[in-house]
Write a protein that holds these residues in place. Structure first.
Motif, mmCIF file in Angstrom:
data_model
loop_
_atom_site.group_PDB
_atom_site.id
_atom_site.type_symbol
_atom_site.label_atom_id
_atom_site.label_comp_id
_atom_site.label_asym_id
_atom_site.label_seq_id
_atom_site.Cartn_x
_atom_site.Cartn_y
_atom_site.Cartn_z
ATOM 1 N N MET A 149 -70.061 98.869 58.912
ATOM 2 C CA MET A 149 -71.358 97.675 58.561
ATOM 3 C C MET A 149 -71.219 96.807 59.775
ATOM 4 S SD MET A 149 -73.715 96.239 56.124
ATOM 5 C CE MET A 149 -72.807 97.283 55.243
ATOM 6 N N TRP A 150 -70.186 96.527 60.573
ATOM 7 C CA TRP A 150 -70.152 95.641 62.025
ATOM 8 C C TRP A 150 -71.137 96.434 62.872
ATOM 9 C CZ3 TRP A 150 -70.226 90.706 61.358
ATOM 10 C CH2 TRP A 150 -69.647 89.956 60.936
ATOM 11 N N ARG A 151 -70.600 97.793 62.592
ATOM 12 C CA ARG A 151 -71.347 98.754 63.418
ATOM 13 C C ARG A 151 -73.173 98.330 64.340
ATOM 14 N NH1 ARG A 151 -70.238 104.740 65.595
ATOM 15 N NH2 ARG A 151 -71.240 105.068 66.337
ATOM 16 N N ARG A 152 -72.889 98.768 62.360
ATOM 17 C CA ARG A 152 -74.572 98.818 61.915
ATOM 18 C C ARG A 152 -75.042 97.345 62.241
ATOM 19 N NH1 ARG A 152 -75.271 101.602 56.107
ATOM 20 N NH2 ARG A 152 -74.791 103.635 56.614
ATOM 21 N N ILE A 153 -74.620 96.289 62.022
ATOM 22 C CA ILE A 153 -75.208 95.220 61.961
ATOM 23 C C ILE A 153 -75.265 94.904 63.835
ATOM 24 C CG2 ILE A 153 -74.568 92.826 62.366
ATOM 25 C CD1 ILE A 153 -73.083 93.646 59.738
ATOM 26 N N GLY A 154 -74.283 95.009 64.608
ATOM 27 C CA GLY A 154 -74.244 95.136 66.169
ATOM 28 C C GLY A 154 -75.909 95.903 66.917
ATOM 29 N N LEU A 155 -75.782 97.011 66.089
ATOM 30 C CA LEU A 155 -76.533 98.196 66.830
ATOM 31 C C LEU A 155 -78.414 97.679 66.469
ATOM 32 C CD1 LEU A 155 -75.271 101.667 66.008
ATOM 33 C CD2 LEU A 155 -75.177 100.265 68.091
ATOM 34 N N PHE A 156 -78.041 97.083 65.112
ATOM 35 C CA PHE A 156 -79.455 96.904 64.695
ATOM 36 C C PHE A 156 -80.122 95.130 65.577
ATOM 37 C CE2 PHE A 156 -81.811 93.882 61.895
ATOM 38 C CZ PHE A 156 -82.893 94.140 61.519
ATOM 39 N N ALA A 157 -78.898 94.512 65.520
ATOM 40 C CA ALA A 157 -79.605 93.103 66.740
ATOM 41 C C ALA A 157 -79.761 93.791 68.085
ATOM 42 C CB ALA A 157 -77.898 92.538 66.491
ATOM 43 N N VAL A 158 -79.075 95.314 68.466
ATOM 44 C CA VAL A 158 -79.500 94.963 69.628
ATOM 45 C C VAL A 158 -80.606 95.676 69.611
ATOM 46 C CG1 VAL A 158 -78.567 96.738 71.655
ATOM 47 C CG2 VAL A 158 -77.167 95.736 70.548
ATOM 48 N N LEU A 159 -81.470 96.974 68.780
ATOM 49 C CA LEU A 159 -82.281 97.320 68.659
ATOM 50 C C LEU A 159 -83.558 96.162 68.539
ATOM 51 C CD1 LEU A 159 -84.308 99.780 68.837
ATOM 52 C CD2 LEU A 159 -83.878 100.032 66.329
ATOM 53 N N GLN A 160 -83.732 95.459 67.434
ATOM 54 C CA GLN A 160 -84.490 94.258 68.052
ATOM 55 C C GLN A 160 -84.582 92.894 68.747
ATOM 56 O OE1 GLN A 160 -86.158 94.448 64.623
ATOM 57 N NE2 GLN A 160 -84.904 96.030 64.727
ATOM 58 N N LEU A 161 -83.385 92.601 69.208
ATOM 59 C CA LEU A 161 -83.226 92.215 70.393
ATOM 60 C C LEU A 161 -83.990 93.081 72.163
ATOM 61 C CD1 LEU A 161 -82.115 89.537 72.403
ATOM 62 C CD2 LEU A 161 -80.642 90.598 72.570
ATOM 63 N N LEU A 162 -84.236 93.888 71.644
ATOM 64 C CA LEU A 162 -84.923 94.702 72.498
ATOM 65 C C LEU A 162 -86.455 94.817 72.434
ATOM 66 C CD1 LEU A 162 -82.459 97.986 73.676
ATOM 67 C CD2 LEU A 162 -82.846 96.337 75.156
ATOM 68 N N VAL A 163 -86.630 95.015 71.066
ATOM 69 C CA VAL A 163 -88.531 95.041 70.969
ATOM 70 C C VAL A 163 -88.892 93.448 71.224
ATOM 71 C CG1 VAL A 163 -89.525 94.608 68.848
ATOM 72 C CG2 VAL A 163 -87.615 96.777 68.895
ATOM 73 N N VAL A 164 -87.557 92.452 70.840
ATOM 74 C CA VAL A 164 -88.801 91.083 71.407
ATOM 75 C C VAL A 164 -88.846 90.849 72.376
ATOM 76 C CG1 VAL A 164 -87.820 88.497 71.138
ATOM 77 C CG2 VAL A 164 -87.527 89.980 69.020
ATOM 78 N N VAL A 165 -87.572 91.548 73.586
ATOM 79 C CA VAL A 165 -87.789 91.820 75.256
ATOM 80 C C VAL A 165 -88.571 92.428 75.658
ATOM 81 C CG1 VAL A 165 -86.380 92.469 77.015
ATOM 82 C CG2 VAL A 165 -85.042 91.525 75.353
ATOM 83 N N THR A 166 -89.119 93.701 75.153
ATOM 84 C CA THR A 166 -90.113 94.353 75.418
ATOM 85 C C THR A 166 -91.757 93.453 75.237
ATOM 86 O OG1 THR A 166 -88.959 96.153 74.522
ATOM 87 C CG2 THR A 166 -91.489 96.234 75.576
ATOM 88 N N CYS A 167 -91.369 92.407 74.214
ATOM 89 C CA CYS A 167 -92.542 92.324 73.681
ATOM 90 C C CYS A 167 -93.277 91.178 74.745
ATOM 91 C CB CYS A 167 -92.967 91.354 72.196
ATOM 92 S SG CYS A 167 -93.445 92.975 70.824
ATOM 93 N N LEU A 168 -92.294 90.608 74.855
ATOM 94 C CA LEU A 168 -91.615 89.138 76.240
ATOM 95 C C LEU A 168 -92.530 89.339 77.604
ATOM 96 C CD1 LEU A 168 -89.131 87.152 75.632
ATOM 97 C CD2 LEU A 168 -91.361 86.533 74.314
ATOM 98 N N LEU A 169 -91.860 90.712 77.588
ATOM 99 C CA LEU A 169 -92.417 91.266 79.352
ATOM 100 C C LEU A 169 -94.001 91.671 78.861
ATOM 101 C CD1 LEU A 169 -89.351 93.890 79.637
ATOM 102 C CD2 LEU A 169 -89.844 91.684 80.820
ATOM 103 N N LEU A 170 -94.399 92.437 77.992
ATOM 104 C CA LEU A 170 -95.830 92.721 78.033
ATOM 105 C C LEU A 170 -97.039 90.965 77.680
ATOM 106 C CD1 LEU A 170 -95.752 95.606 75.296
ATOM 107 C CD2 LEU A 170 -95.818 95.837 77.627
ATOM 108 N N MET A 171 -96.092 90.653 77.127
ATOM 109 C CA MET A 171 -96.686 89.263 77.339
ATOM 110 C C MET A 171 -97.214 88.251 78.499
ATOM 111 S SD MET A 171 -95.373 87.704 73.927
ATOM 112 C CE MET A 171 -95.823 88.899 72.484
#
Length: 631
Positions: free
Chosen positions: A1-23
């Motif tokens: 479960m903790w592994r899933r939480i870490g992977l999910f958080a990293v993936l969402q963070l990548l999405v946020v960073v990508t959106c901010l770079l595009l903005m």
């Protein structure tokens, strides 16, 4: 479960960073050489030198709009290239004059005044308005809130130099949203059809309604004046939080989860906005939309994100993960828009929430397609598995059928063997025993000859019964008639044979063992008449109707044997053991075995035997007759 939480958080963070770079990427703009960077702002009777882009302090300037005054240089070329003016971004409406003449007024185009959709405008400047050298530029800015007025840099130059940037911005902020809106309408139609054919899948109906609300909300204009059109625009604007609430309900139903008890509270912001639209005050609707609608819609998207995060972590579902990434991008754009609307960020006053919502639609379409493809794969796998199971079942049934057929064949052979054994034993065997007994007693040759002839008749009976008669019992009775006539002739008894014109009905199910039993019944009747009746005539009648009336329903025909003799004692009671005289009992047992009924009448004026045949002979004996040798 903790592994899933870490992977999910990293993936969402990548999405946020990508959106901010595009903005951070600046929208397409014309060459900087054609930009007007400064102007004189005339507002409230005062003149101030300002730089463009410029953000007003006022949220309402409809009565006394501020004016931006500037100038530009025009030098015509030999080709006569037309010039144009381009306004990349403004809020909310602008009127442009060149050398005192009106060139552009966006108030005439409501679509150009949708400040949340980032419209750009371009207008060609007639050559008659321009003069070589310095030209005056005047821009009057109209603002109706709730956001403050804004004017980006203005570009004036050859239209060929300005058009590429305008076309690209128009595609990004006008054409592309329109394409997604059309796709959203098609998706709503598809989902509606799916729901009509699968009423139990409420999720598709809710998503279809969500798409319809989104399409209607995209058609809404900013309500400015009173009247029916403004009231309609106000009602359409009030659907923004409703769309987000329906999206959350769809996600809950789509992943087969129970709706929370507080789900009705999701419709409260929409209700507040609808109530605000009732008085018909455009300003009130705009302020409620900014304070309630936008904030509620964003919070509902955050709620959807938390729900999808829980589903992804619990189930590891690829569809929920895809949707969560799309909603993360939407929430990021919503937060960015809040910073822009509160003037914390500038960046050309570009709003991205509605544009990023299109990516959510793409994710939903991808999720539905994934589910559909997965369902098709499951159907194919199920069909393949069913083919295998059906093949295995067919093999088992075929093997079982073969075993049953073999068992049935063995039983049939055993029954036929038993029947032949019994018939030979009861008929031919008895006659041979008589011959043996007569030979041992050295009886007269005539009696031995008679016994031998009787044995021969029995043998012929068995052989004749084995022939295929095609269900016609009369053929067997024809052979029996000759034997009966010869037997009665030896006792000086005359045989009177009478067959009705219609004869006996055909019985396709007639088998040799049926014929054997019937012929033995008739033989027993003839033998009794010859031995015990003292008759001079025996009458045999055959027909398909009752002997004394019309044909009975379902009758298989009848055979009647009667004599004019003296009669005999009644047949013994079958329940009382007797030492001899089993002939009549055997006749009844054989009739029962064939499904026929036997009626025996013995009186002072002779005996009568009537055999009523069944409409359909049974495939197997109805009862095993305990027959003895004929008396």
């Amino acid at each position: 479960m903790w592994r899933r939480i870490g992977l999910f958080a990293v993936l969402q963070l990548l999405v946020v960073v990508t959106c901010l770079l595009l903005m951070q990427q600046a929208p397409p703009t014309p060459p900087a050489a054609y930009a007007i960077r400064s102007a004189t702002l005339v507002a409230n009777g005062e003149s101030t030198q300002v730089s463009l882009p410029f953000l007003l302090h006022s949220t309402f300037t409809m009565a006394d709009p501020p004016v931006f005054e500037s100038s530009f240089q025009y030098h015509p070329d030999s080709a006569g290239t037309p010039w144009a003016i381009m306004l990349p971004r403004f809020a909310n409406a602008v009127e442009v004059r060149i050398n005192g003449q009106n060139v552009l007024d966006t108030r005439l185009d409501p679509v150009a005044n949708r400040q949340l959709q980032n419209p750009s405008v371009i207008a060609t400047i007639p050559d008659t308005m321009l003069r070589e050298g310095r030209n005056d530029l005047s821009m009057r800015l109209y603002v109706w809130g709730p956001l403050r007025g804004y004017l980006d840099r203005v570009f004036i130059g050859p239209r060929a130099e300005l058009s590429p940037a305008y076309r690209l911005r128009n595609f990004l902020f006008s054409t592309l949203p329109l394409i997604f809106k059309a796709w959203q309408a098609i998706l709503a139609l598809i989902l509606g059809i799916m729901w009509l054919n699968r009423r139990h899948d409420v999720a598709y109906g809710v998503l279809g309604l969500t798409m319809v609300v989104g399409v209607l909300q995209g058609l809404a204009m900013t309500p400015l004046t009173t009247g029916v059109p403004a009231s309609l625009d106000a009602l359409l604007a009030a659907t923004m939080p409703l769309e987000a609430a329906l999206m959350f309900i769809f996600l809950v139903l789509f992943f087969h989860c129970p709706l929370p008890r507080w789900t009705p509270l999701l419709f409260l912001p929409s209700l507040v906005m609808l109530i605000s639209a009732i008085p018909g005050d455009p300003a009130l609707v705009r302020w409620v939309y900014a304070l309630v609608g936008v904030s509620a819609g964003g919070l509902f998207m955050v709620l959807c994100l938390f729900f999808l995060a829980r589903i992804t972590l619990q189930r590891g579902d690829i569809v929920s993960l895809t949707l969560s990434c799309a909603i993360t991008a939407l929430v990021t754009a919503w937060g960015y828009d809040l910073l822009v609307a509160t003037d914390i960020l500038g960046h050309g006053r570009i709003f991205l929430s509605r544009l990023s919502y299109s990516f959510l639609l793409v994710a939903i379409g991808a999720g539905l397609t994934w589910r559909f493809a997965h369902a098709l794969n499951e159907v194919d796998n199920f069909a393949s598995r069913m083919v295998e199971l059906v093949g295995e079942a067919e093999e088992k049934v075929r093997a079982s059928f073969a075993r049953e057929e073999e068992r049935s064949r063995a039983m049939t052979l055993a029954a036929e063997r038993s029947r032949l054994t019994r018939d030979l034993h009861d008929g031919l065997g008895g006659q041979l025993m008589s011959i043996v007994a007569l030979s041992e007693r050295e009886a007269g040759g005539e009696r031995i000859n008679q016994a031998a002839r009787a044995a021969l008749r029995e043998l012929r009976l068995v052989i004749d019964a084995m022939d295929d008669m095609g269900g016609d019992l009369l053929l067997a009775l024809g052979s029996w008639r000759e034997r009966a006539q010869a037997q009665l002739r030896s006792h000086d008894i005359q045989l009177d044979w009478q067959a009705e014109q219609q004869g006996l009905p055909l019985h396709p199910e007639l088998r040799p063992w049926h014929v054997i039993q019937i012929v033995r019944i008739l033989d027993e009747a003839i033998t009794n008449a010859a031995r015990h009746s003292g008759a001079g005539r025996v009458r045999v009648r055959v027909g398909s109707g009752r002997p004394d009336g019309p044909e009975a329903s379902g009758s298989g025909g009848w055979i009647s044997i009667s004599d004019d003799g003296r009669g005999a004692a009644p047949p013994p009671d079958l329940r009382v053991p007797v030492r001899k005289g089993r002939g009549l009992a055997n006749m009844r047992a054989r009739a029962t075995m064939c499904g026929a009924s036997l009626d025996i009448v013995i009186g002072g004026s002779g005996a009568s035997v009537r055999l009523d045949l069944p409409a359909t002979f049974p495939a197997t004996p109805l009862a095993e007759p305990a027959v003895a040798a004929s008396s």
